[in-house]
Motif scaffolding. Structure first.
Motif, PDB file in Angstrom:
ATOM      1  N   GLN A  48       0.859  -1.195   0.054  1.00  0.00           N
ATOM      2  CA  GLN A  48       0.025  -0.067  -0.016  1.00  0.00           C
ATOM      3  C   GLN A  48       0.932   1.252   0.015  1.00  0.00           C
ATOM      4  O   GLN A  48       0.510   2.240  -0.738  1.00  0.00           O
ATOM      5  N   ARG A  49       2.086   1.241   0.854  1.00  0.00           N
ATOM      6  CA  ARG A  49       2.953   2.553   0.865  1.00  0.00           C
ATOM      7  C   ARG A  49       3.624   2.594  -0.550  1.00  0.00           C
ATOM      8  O   ARG A  49       3.676   3.835  -0.948  1.00  0.00           O
ATOM      9  N   LEU A  50       3.831   1.617  -1.093  1.00  0.00           N
ATOM     10  CA  LEU A  50       4.708   1.613  -2.434  1.00  0.00           C
ATOM     11  C   LEU A  50       3.620   2.236  -3.550  1.00  0.00           C
ATOM     12  O   LEU A  50       4.088   3.197  -4.231  1.00  0.00           O
ATOM     13  N   ASP A  51       2.626   1.577  -3.470  1.00  0.00           N
ATOM     14  CA  ASP A  51       1.508   1.970  -4.323  1.00  0.00           C
ATOM     15  C   ASP A  51       1.191   3.507  -4.310  1.00  0.00           C
ATOM     16  O   ASP A  51       0.952   4.349  -5.084  1.00  0.00           O
ATOM     17  N   ALA A  52       0.898   3.899  -2.896  1.00  0.00           N
ATOM     18  CA  ALA A  52       0.578   5.336  -2.583  1.00  0.00           C
ATOM     19  C   ALA A  52       1.687   6.216  -3.040  1.00  0.00           C
ATOM     20  O   ALA A  52       1.603   7.437  -3.574  1.00  0.00           O
ATOM     21  N   ALA A  53       3.257   5.734  -3.076  1.00  0.00           N
ATOM     22  CA  ALA A  53       4.212   6.505  -3.375  1.00  0.00           C
ATOM     23  C   ALA A  53       4.032   6.857  -4.852  1.00  0.00           C
ATOM     24  O   ALA A  53       4.496   8.004  -5.099  1.00  0.00           O
ATOM     25  N   ILE A  54       3.835   5.956  -5.548  1.00  0.00           N
ATOM     26  CA  ILE A  54       3.697   6.105  -7.097  1.00  0.00           C
ATOM     27  C   ILE A  54       2.759   7.037  -7.392  1.00  0.00           C
ATOM     28  O   ILE A  54       2.862   8.058  -8.126  1.00  0.00           O
ATOM     29  N   ARG A  55       1.530   6.877  -6.990  1.00  0.00           N
ATOM     30  CA  ARG A  55       0.512   7.781  -7.198  1.00  0.00           C
ATOM     31  C   ARG A  55       0.805   9.492  -6.787  1.00  0.00           C
ATOM     32  O   ARG A  55       0.508  10.307  -7.464  1.00  0.00           O
ATOM     33  N   SER A  56       1.328   9.546  -5.395  1.00  0.00           N
ATOM     34  CA  SER A  56       1.767  10.655  -5.087  1.00  0.00           C
ATOM     35  C   SER A  56       2.678  11.509  -5.950  1.00  0.00           C
ATOM     36  O   SER A  56       2.919  12.427  -6.394  1.00  0.00           O
ATOM     37  N   LEU A  57       3.780  10.544  -6.238  1.00  0.00           N
ATOM     38  CA  LEU A  57       5.041  11.024  -7.161  1.00  0.00           C
ATOM     39  C   LEU A  57       4.426  11.581  -8.526  1.00  0.00           C
ATOM     40  O   LEU A  57       4.829  12.499  -8.981  1.00  0.00           O
ATOM     41  N   GLU A  58       3.444  10.889  -9.060  1.00  0.00           N
ATOM     42  CA  GLU A  58       2.807  11.153 -10.180  1.00  0.00           C
ATOM     43  C   GLU A  58       2.159  12.466 -10.104  1.00  0.00           C
ATOM     44  O   GLU A  58       2.387  13.086 -11.058  1.00  0.00           O
ATOM     45  N   ARG A  59       1.396  12.495  -9.193  1.00  0.00           N
ATOM     46  CA  ARG A  59       0.652  13.677  -9.171  1.00  0.00           C
ATOM     47  C   ARG A  59       1.389  15.153  -8.605  1.00  0.00           C
ATOM     48  O   ARG A  59       1.119  15.919  -9.296  1.00  0.00           O
ATOM     49  N   ARG A  60       2.114  14.930  -7.674  1.00  0.00           N
ATOM     50  CA  ARG A  60       2.859  15.896  -7.056  1.00  0.00           C
ATOM     51  C   ARG A  60       4.127  16.536  -7.696  1.00  0.00           C
ATOM     52  O   ARG A  60       4.352  17.551  -7.841  1.00  0.00           O
ATOM     53  N   ALA A  61       4.827  15.421  -8.679  1.00  0.00           N
ATOM     54  CA  ALA A  61       6.031  15.820  -9.203  1.00  0.00           C
ATOM     55  C   ALA A  61       5.851  15.589 -10.750  1.00  0.00           C
ATOM     56  O   ALA A  61       6.203  16.564 -11.461  1.00  0.00           O
ATOM     57  N   ILE A  62       5.802  14.318 -11.245  1.00  0.00           N
ATOM     58  CA  ILE A  62       5.812  13.999 -12.446  1.00  0.00           C
ATOM     59  C   ILE A  62       4.950  15.076 -13.430  1.00  0.00           C
ATOM     60  O   ILE A  62       5.451  15.729 -14.510  1.00  0.00           O
ATOM     61  N   MET A  63       3.582  14.865 -13.154  1.00  0.00           N
ATOM     62  CA  MET A  63       2.624  15.574 -13.763  1.00  0.00           C
ATOM     63  C   MET A  63       2.775  17.155 -13.753  1.00  0.00           C
ATOM     64  O   MET A  63       2.833  18.009 -14.699  1.00  0.00           O
ATOM     65  N   GLN A  64       3.094  17.514 -12.528  1.00  0.00           N
ATOM     66  CA  GLN A  64       3.317  19.265 -12.141  1.00  0.00           C
ATOM     67  C   GLN A  64       4.742  19.650 -13.189  1.00  0.00           C
ATOM     68  O   GLN A  64       4.634  20.596 -13.798  1.00  0.00           O
ATOM     69  N   VAL A  65       5.789  19.108 -13.009  1.00  0.00           N
ATOM     70  CA  VAL A  65       6.939  19.061 -13.723  1.00  0.00           C
ATOM     71  C   VAL A  65       6.889  19.076 -15.167  1.00  0.00           C
ATOM     72  O   VAL A  65       7.395  19.890 -16.209  1.00  0.00           O
ATOM     73  N   ALA A  66       5.975  18.093 -15.719  1.00  0.00           N
ATOM     74  CA  ALA A  66       5.882  18.164 -17.100  1.00  0.00           C
ATOM     75  C   ALA A  66       4.979  19.124 -17.759  1.00  0.00           C
ATOM     76  O   ALA A  66       5.315  19.839 -18.773  1.00  0.00           O
ATOM     77  N   ALA A  67       4.091  19.714 -17.012  1.00  0.00           N
ATOM     78  CA  ALA A  67       3.284  20.768 -17.127  1.00  0.00           C
ATOM     79  C   ALA A  67       3.924  22.167 -17.209  1.00  0.00           C
ATOM     80  O   ALA A  67       4.194  22.949 -18.070  1.00  0.00           O
ATOM     81  N   TRP A  68       4.957  22.141 -16.284  1.00  0.00           N
ATOM     82  CA  TRP A  68       5.954  23.452 -16.357  1.00  0.00           C
ATOM     83  C   TRP A  68       6.796  23.398 -17.583  1.00  0.00           C
ATOM     84  O   TRP A  68       7.094  24.496 -18.061  1.00  0.00           O
ATOM     85  N   ARG A  69       7.442  21.980 -17.705  1.00  0.00           N
ATOM     86  CA  ARG A  69       8.203  22.112 -18.950  1.00  0.00           C
ATOM     87  C   ARG A  69       7.496  22.449 -20.163  1.00  0.00           C
ATOM     88  O   ARG A  69       8.113  23.122 -21.163  1.00  0.00           O
ATOM     89  N   ALA A  70       6.371  21.920 -20.489  1.00  0.00           N
ATOM     90  CA  ALA A  70       5.490  22.224 -21.336  1.00  0.00           C
ATOM     91  C   ALA A  70       5.241  24.016 -21.747  1.00  0.00           C
ATOM     92  O   ALA A  70       5.593  24.506 -22.722  1.00  0.00           O
ATOM     93  N   MET A  71       5.232  24.690 -20.487  1.00  0.00           N
ATOM     94  CA  MET A  71       5.003  25.960 -20.495  1.00  0.00           C
ATOM     95  C   MET A  71       6.165  26.705 -20.909  1.00  0.00           C
ATOM     96  O   MET A  71       6.109  27.693 -21.728  1.00  0.00           O
ATOM     97  N   LEU A  72       7.427  26.363 -20.404  1.00  0.00           N
ATOM     98  CA  LEU A  72       8.742  27.004 -20.581  1.00  0.00           C
ATOM     99  C   LEU A  72       8.990  26.750 -22.376  1.00  0.00           C
ATOM    100  O   LEU A  72       9.452  27.573 -23.006  1.00  0.00           O
ATOM    101  N   GLU A  73       8.679  25.690 -22.833  1.00  0.00           N
ATOM    102  CA  GLU A  73       8.965  25.454 -24.088  1.00  0.00           C
ATOM    103  C   GLU A  73       8.366  26.453 -25.086  1.00  0.00           C
ATOM    104  O   GLU A  73       8.716  26.692 -26.271  1.00  0.00           O
ATOM    105  N   SER A  74       6.997  26.827 -24.764  1.00  0.00           N
ATOM    106  CA  SER A  74       6.013  27.514 -25.306  1.00  0.00           C
ATOM    107  C   SER A  74       6.648  28.889 -25.304  1.00  0.00           C
ATOM    108  O   SER A  74       5.977  29.853 -26.232  1.00  0.00           O
ATOM    109  N   LEU A  75       7.309  29.281 -24.671  1.00  0.00           N
ATOM    110  CA  LEU A  75       7.954  30.694 -24.648  1.00  0.00           C
ATOM    111  C   LEU A  75       8.858  30.913 -25.771  1.00  0.00           C
ATOM    112  O   LEU A  75       8.952  31.949 -26.358  1.00  0.00           O
ATOM    113  N   VAL A  76       9.193  29.890 -26.437  1.00  0.00           N
ATOM    114  CA  VAL A  76      10.046  29.764 -27.800  1.00  0.00           C
ATOM    115  C   VAL A  76       9.229  29.284 -28.947  1.00  0.00           C
ATOM    116  O   VAL A  76       9.175  29.955 -29.830  1.00  0.00           O
TER     117      VAL A  76
END
Length: 923
Positions: free
Chosen positions: A600-628
């Motif tokens: 349960q802890r490992l599964d929760a770690a995957i979900r929280s990393l996806e939501r709090r880090a991966i999805m957010q960083v991916a959105a930020w990078r897409a925004m930065l790329e749009s400046l060019v």
């Protein structure tokens, strides 16, 4: 543990202090021997400081006397101890009502009622059953040792004589987690059935809910029949049945949709999710469901209120808050009050549930809201209190419930992630307050590359960097026991932590103000250059408020620092993805070795990393790329400096969908089988029926669904022509704060209170409040104000509802959240036409949605919502006044068809308001 004595003898030992009730111009003191004295505020403050009086709501009493808080015996603290998790309006009248008394209008009568309330509360403690008295005593001892004002009277009432337990054992009673029941795992339920709801069954259920002798409401029965279509079986994959149902105020839509929803849930062994925009409505719906489940035990099994984790009490945070008690025994007072609540609460909901909102102001957010998991630091199965966790209990109860009362924000996140705590998704939804779906989706599917968001992600990954100042747990602490003997996992965690150093560090805002040369790391440098671009392009008139500018053309330093930040975020994204891959591999390869808690802890770690880090960083990078590169056509980007009261509090880049219902429908359509979207204000009010329904479909996302929505509209049963008056003032200088304040003053006086003042800007609210408070005090009318009184909106509304002649000033949250039936709300005054703010996001949406008609639509919706607060029952009467002669006639569709809108001068409006609300008696 300590010996609570086999037969404690209760005593009535009230404090030797006067009771104090603060009026608008003076205060009344009632001494223990019955003497009464009236003193002006200045003298009352001196006496209060000397005698520590018995009163209700110390901060509010001090504010009314324009004084700093002073020591006092606050009866709200006693109430919270004696009746934890019970409702009470935090005023003398409210406490009188809560203790079964008839409230008094005069201060002396209120003081006498407080004396009786104190007596009744202490007697309740004295008559508690032995086991409950023992538990209360175990919490009262540490509070008394911490010098709680009510310590001696409470101990006496509980029979707590002597010195009490040893100083280390004394805190055992606060460890309430030891007494809470555990949840148990059960097999996941099978998918629900597909039996439809017959409209006749829905009408029969509605009749049962209303009870014998209920008022006949044909519109309500028709409404219940209409929404049955959403509970029909789905005919094709990804094509949910949709009903758009507009129900005018007074239709009774809550029970109207609960009837078919509950029939479907029973017939199909599934859950219907009822979603609202505001917590207030969540609470109201939960209360209405008492009609469906009159046995509290049955209701607890079948109804669950669900919110985000940040709303719930965290037992681990509570345990950690108790560590300094031996060195700081006075902290046992707030912790004791929290312990009493936590041992009694239905589900641990601290925001809008059974937690008294006024308690936060009495004891501080450090001991209330900060005890919730507001920062996403849950360690799940590694927590010693996991099996008793309020959130986990609620999640499991929701899996077998019939009705889940959620909110739009939670539903949006769940839809976006394909499930929150597991992969399960509801199939049937009722979206109440459906006119807010557009705004809720806008918040859920937007992205913000700002200082606050970046610093929050850094803290989530690294934890507290200044030890001793925060309990924040970082990624390493949350996974600590799992990475001890797993080198690959530990190395991946360390790599993420090292890469996260690129994000804003504590103190980032001050450094950015000093210039890019003082910034630490690529994120702070980028933000500093954003600030420079915004300031360079802002007009002088914007400098005191939040300001924004288009991203393009970007200045060269922005482009250069954006490239540096993109590289740094790539370096963060890579180890984060690697960490997820390693955890997923562990779950797969060691499936037969991992215990349930570890899995349960490992599964929760995957979900929280996806939501709090991966999805957010991916959105930020897409925004930065749009400046060019080009910004995708579905988005709008901008730079902004966010300010409050003239001070910066956030800086960054923002991205919103032009139409946020597109990602909403994309997330809901695959799993949903049926949707009811309902509100009193779904349609626009142009008079063009086709266009007005098209607006409803655009604002709710129904226009993007594969299957056309079924439309239903029920008129309000109220006689608005008879029950209301609408005046638009045509001779007022709306830009002169003295004239506007004078208008509010005279209208409030004409109504004799019971007045709601609405504003489109906080600055104007504050200006009017300063000019209004003195005259209303002189007239004996209490004035409450959002953003000025130190109380949350729900508490202000509760006070306004009970204090019949009070006046309340507020902005959007008040306009959309007030539900005050009866005479306590009889006048609404709106300062000006609530046009939408002409910012960059609005500019893009205006171009996409019908141009100028988009402005009109939003404005009519806000006016509709405001007017809709006025009449909530068949016998209500009320006046609506707009202080803006620039109200165009095309916006009058915001008001019911049978209401005559009169454009009059200020004098006539005052006279007609007085005459309508206070007609002279015959003869």
């Amino acid at each position: 543990m300590f010996d609570d004595r086999s037969d404690p003898t209760p005593k009535f030992l009230p404090p030797n202090a006067p009771i104090m009730v603060v009026g608008l111009r003076h205060a009344v003191f009632l001494t223990p021997d019955g003497e009464v004295e009236e003193l002006p505020h200045g003298a009352a403050v001196k006496r209060a400081r000397a005698q520590r009086p018995i009163l209700v709501h110390t901060p509010a009493s001090a504010r009314r006397m324009k004084s700093d808080p002073f020591p006092a015996h606050d009866l709200l603290e006693l109430f919270a101890f004696v009746r934890p998790a019970q409702f009470c309006v935090p005023t003398p009248r409210g406490l009188a009502l809560a203790t079964g008394q008839s409230p008094s209008e005069d201060l002396i009568g209120q003081a006498e009622a407080l004396a009786e309330a104190m007596k009744r509360l202490l007697q309740e403690l004295a008559t508690l059953p032995r086991e409950k008295r023992s538990r209360a005593l175990s919490i009262a001892w540490p509070m008394a040792r911490g010098q709680w004002m009510w310590g001696i009277p409470v101990l006496a009432a509980l029979g707590g004589d002597g010195d009490g337990p040893h100083k280390f054992a004394v805190y055992e009673g606060l460890k309430i987690w030891k007494k809470l029941g555990e949840w148990a795992e059960h097999a996941p339920p099978p998918p629900p059935g597909n039996n439809p709801v017959d409209p006749k069954d829905a009408r029969d259920r509605l009749k049962k809910l209303l009870g014998e002798g209920a008022e006949d409401r044909p519109q309500q029965a028709d409404y219940a029949s209409a929404v049955c279509s959403a509970f029909a079986p789905r005919t094709a994959e990804g094509t949910p049945n949709i009903v758009l149902a507009e129900a005018g105020t007074g239709t009774g839509k809550t029970l109207g949709y609960v009837a078919p929803a509950s029939v479907w849930a029973e017939k199909n062994d599934g859950a219907v999710w009822i979603s609202t925009y505001t917590r207030n409505l969540q609470r109201q719906i939960d209360q209405e469901l008492d009609r469906l489940y009159d046995d509290p035990k049955d209701k607890r099994l079948k109804v669950v209120v669900r919110k985000g984790r940040e709303n719930y009490f965290c037992l681990l945070n509570f345990e950690e808050a108790q560590r300094p008690l031996v060195q700081n025994p006075h902290q046992a007072i707030p912790l004791g009050l929290i312990a009493r609540w936590a041992a009694t609460t239905r589900d641990g909901d601290m925001v809008g549930g059974d937690f008294p909102a006024w308690l936060t102001e009495l004891i501080g957010s450090r001991f209330t809201s900060a005890l919730a998991d507001q920062r996403g630091e849950c360690i799940y199965a590694a927590c010693p209190h996991y099996s008793r966790c309020f959130v986990e209990k609620t999640v499991r109860r929701a899996r077998s419930a019939e009705i889940v009362v959620a909110n739009h924000a939670l539903v949006m996140v769940q839809a976006a992630l394909g499930g929150l705590d597991d992969a399960s998704m509801p199939t049937r939804y009722v979206f109440d307050e459906g006119h807010h779906l557009f705004d809720a989706a806008d918040k859920a599917f937007s992205a913000h590359l700002t200082g606050q968001e970046g610093a929050e992600l850094r803290r989530w990954l690294l934890g507290a960097e200044n030890k001793g100042q925060s309990r924040a747990r970082g990624l390493k602490q949350r996974l600590e026991s799992l990475i001890t003997d797993r080198d690959e996992l530990r190395d991946a965690v360390n790599a993420v932590i090292v890469a996260a150093q690129c994000l804003p560090e504590q103190g980032w805002l001050m450094r950015i103000h000093d210039g890019a040369e003082h910034a630490k790391g690529p994120a702070e440098t980028f933000l500093a250059h954003i600030r420079a671009q915004v300031m360079a392009r802002a007009s002088d008139g914007d400098r005191g408020y939040s300001i924004e500018t288009d991203c393009k053309p970007a200045i060269d330093p922005v482009l250069a620092s954006a490239a540096d930040l993109d590289r740094a975020l790539t370096a963060l994204e890579k180890p984060a993805k690697a960490l997820i891959k390693i955890i997923a591999h562990m779950l797969d390869e060691k499936a037969d070795e991992l215990e349930s808690a570890e899995r349960q802890r490992l599964d929760a770690a995957i979900r929280s990393l996806e939501r709090r880090a991966i999805m957010q960083v991916a959105a930020w990078r897409a925004m930065l790329e749009s400046l060019v590169d080009a910004t995708p056509a579905e988005f709008v980007d901008w730079f902004a400096i966010e300010r409050q009261f003239g001070r910066d509090f956030d800086i960054g880049m923002h991205r919103h969908h032009i139409d946020p219902t597109l990602p909403l429908t994309a997330a809901l359509a695959p799993s949903a089988h049926g949707l009811v979207i309902t509100s009193a204000t779904l349609r626009d009010g142009t008079g063009d029926e086709m266009f007005d329904w098209a607006v409803a479909e655009d604002r709710t996302g129904a226009s993007h669904m594969p299957m056309p929505a079924i439309r239903a509209a029920m008129k309000s049963p109220y006689d608005y022509a008879k029950q209301t008056r609408v005046f638009i003032i045509n001779d007022l200088g709306r830009d002169n704060p003295d004239h506007v304040a004078a208008a509010y003053r005279e209208l409030f006086l004409a109504s004799g209170g019971g007045a709601l003042g609405l504003f489109t800007a906080i600055t104007r609210l504050r200006a009017v409040y300063e000019r209004l408070s003195g005259p209303l005090d002189d007239a004996g009318l209490q004035l409450l104000a959002q953003h000025i009184d130190g109380m949350d909106v729900s508490t202000l509304i509760d006070i306004f509802r009970v204090e019949r002649d009070a006046c309340l000033l507020g902005t959007d949250a008040i306009r959309d959240g007030v539900d005050v039936p009866g005479d306590s709300l009889r006048l609404i005054v709106f300062d000006r036409v609530p046009w939408p703010r002409p910012d960059i996001l609005h500019r893009a949406r205006k171009a996409a949605f019908h141009g100028a008609r988009y402005d009109d639509m939003l404005t009519r919706l806000r006016m509709k919502q405001a007017f809709g607060r006025l009449v909530r029952r068949a016998d209500d009467r009320g006046v609506f006044v707009l202080l803006d002669n620039r109200m165009p006639s095309r916006l009058l569709g915001a008001f019911p068809d049978d209401v005559e809108v009169q454009r009059v001068g200020m004098r006539e409006a005052i006279e007609q308001t007085r005459a309508f609300l206070h007609p002279k008696s015959p003869g």
